[in-house]
Every structure is written in C-alpha cells, then in structure tokens.
Design a protein around this motif. Sequence first.
Motif, short mmCIF file in Angstrom:
data_model
loop_
_atom_site.label_atom_id
_atom_site.label_comp_id
_atom_site.label_asym_id
_atom_site.label_seq_id
_atom_site.Cartn_x
_atom_site.Cartn_y
_atom_site.Cartn_z
N SER A 145 -4.00 76.94 103.57
CA SER A 145 -3.34 76.89 102.27
C SER A 145 -4.31 77.24 101.14
N ARG A 147 -3.53 76.23 98.12
CA ARG A 147 -3.40 75.13 97.16
C ARG A 147 -4.72 74.37 97.08
N ASP A 155 -0.16 65.47 99.21
CA ASP A 155 1.08 65.96 99.80
C ASP A 155 1.36 65.13 101.05
N PRO A 181 -9.74 75.55 96.83
CA PRO A 181 -8.56 75.82 97.66
C PRO A 181 -8.79 75.34 99.09
N GLU A 254 -0.69 69.09 89.37
CA GLU A 254 0.68 68.94 89.84
C GLU A 254 1.29 67.64 89.30
#
Length: 267
Positions: A145, A147, A155, A181, A254
């Motif tokens: 990922s 992210r 998550d 990341p 987020e």
Amino acid sequence: MPEGHTLHRIARLHQERFAGAAVRVSSPQGRFADGAALVDGQVLERAEAYGKHLLHHYASGLTVHVHLGLYGTFSEVELPMPAPVGQVRMRMVGAATGFGTDLRGPTACEVLHPPEVEALTARLGADPLRPDADHERAGERIRRSRRAIGALLMDQSVIAGVGNVYRAEVLFRHGISPFRPGTSLTAAEWDALWADLVVLMPTGVETGRMHVVRPEHDSGAPSYAKDRPRTYVYRRQGEPCRVCGTPVSHGTMEARNLFWCNVCQPR
C-alpha cells in the motif's frame, strides 16, 4: 475510543465471572430488549475480544456483539445489583457466580448469528492480542500500500485493536515517521513493529494501563493529563521530546489526531 487491550481485559473478566453458567440478560433502557430476550437464561459459553469488538458466545449459537465506540462503558458489580442508573443498554447477571455488569452508551449492542460473526471477524485485520493473528499477511498488505503507515496502523481491516495511542507510540519507539508510505517499510521493520505491539498490548490487558515509555526515558515530563499514561508523543504537542528535546509535532491524518517527533522520526 478504547483500544484493543481494554476489550480483551473486559472479555477476560467476563470469561472468569460469567462463562459456563446461565445468565440473565435484560435491557433496562429498552433499546436492546428484543436481543436480550433471545439470550436471556442461556449459558454463556465464552467471552472473547477481536480488536475493538467484544463477543459473548451463547450455547444456542447466538452471539452478542458489543462495540463500545467513543462513549460505551461496562460497570462491573457484585450481586445484588442496584436499580439501573442512567441509560443501561444491557444488564447481564450471573446468579451462579455472584456478579453482574451494566453496559451503557455503546456504538453497537446486537445479537448475531454464526454467519454474521464470521463476516465480522473476516473483515478485521490481525489482532496483536490473539494467538491466531496472521501478522505476515498484515505486513504484506502494508508493504503493498502507498497509504501512510500512520493510517494503515489505524485501519482495523489491516491491524485490529490498535488505536491512536498505540499507533503514535509504537511508531516513535521505532523511529518511523507516520508519513512514510507502507511500500517503504521493510519486512524487518514491520516484524519489529509487530513484535513490539505483541509486548506492549498484553501489558495493557494485565494492568489496565498503557505502558509505552522505556524506563530510561520515563522521567521528567509528567503525563499529558491526570490518570493518563506517560507517553512519548501522544497528546504532547509542543512539549519537548523525551529523547531529543525537539517540540512534539501535531497534525491530522485521515481526520484523526497525529503526534510525532520530526527529529526522532524523520521522513
């Protein structure tokens, strides 16, 4: 919001106090009345936690699922229980064991059938507090990922049970910027992060408190608030880093608060 160690601590307590005997389940508030009627008088076979979810498994095959959310709490008392105070969503009484518990303000309190329990657990990631956790699968997802690792740790479909405090503190303890990341994380870095969570979170289950600051750094600055854990960076924005003295940074990621040290956790 309570992190995973809190739910595992509650599950262990309910296993000790209620499992193996019939329990009376009611909903003084009324919002869980139909669900309570389905399990009232049944034997509670097992209580367990998965991430931030509490599961009461009954002999009939039904399961009561609780997610505390931001405001949910359990009050544990010895019998006889007093009259309900406030909005008690679920009351569980174990006459054979002499204990009762009241649940107030949860995000979820519902009865699930086996396929629904399977669907719930299937969408959760690896829980550092469970022996069946597949940390390698979680690591593979993270390293695929782009992210930020700070978002991936929060998550629940990747890692179940880690919240804002453990996220901030474990990244600091390993000198990893929350902005990196997932693709930049090496297998060795992920293994070290996971191993640390496997040590830190059971301590929270045993003591009821988070202990994240190493002894050599646990002096000087107090906790960020009364009766709260001493932390490296969580809720310490603007305060000097316990290791390098640089003011702790604060931002959002987020839509969640984020805390880190720019020197100890370089991007």
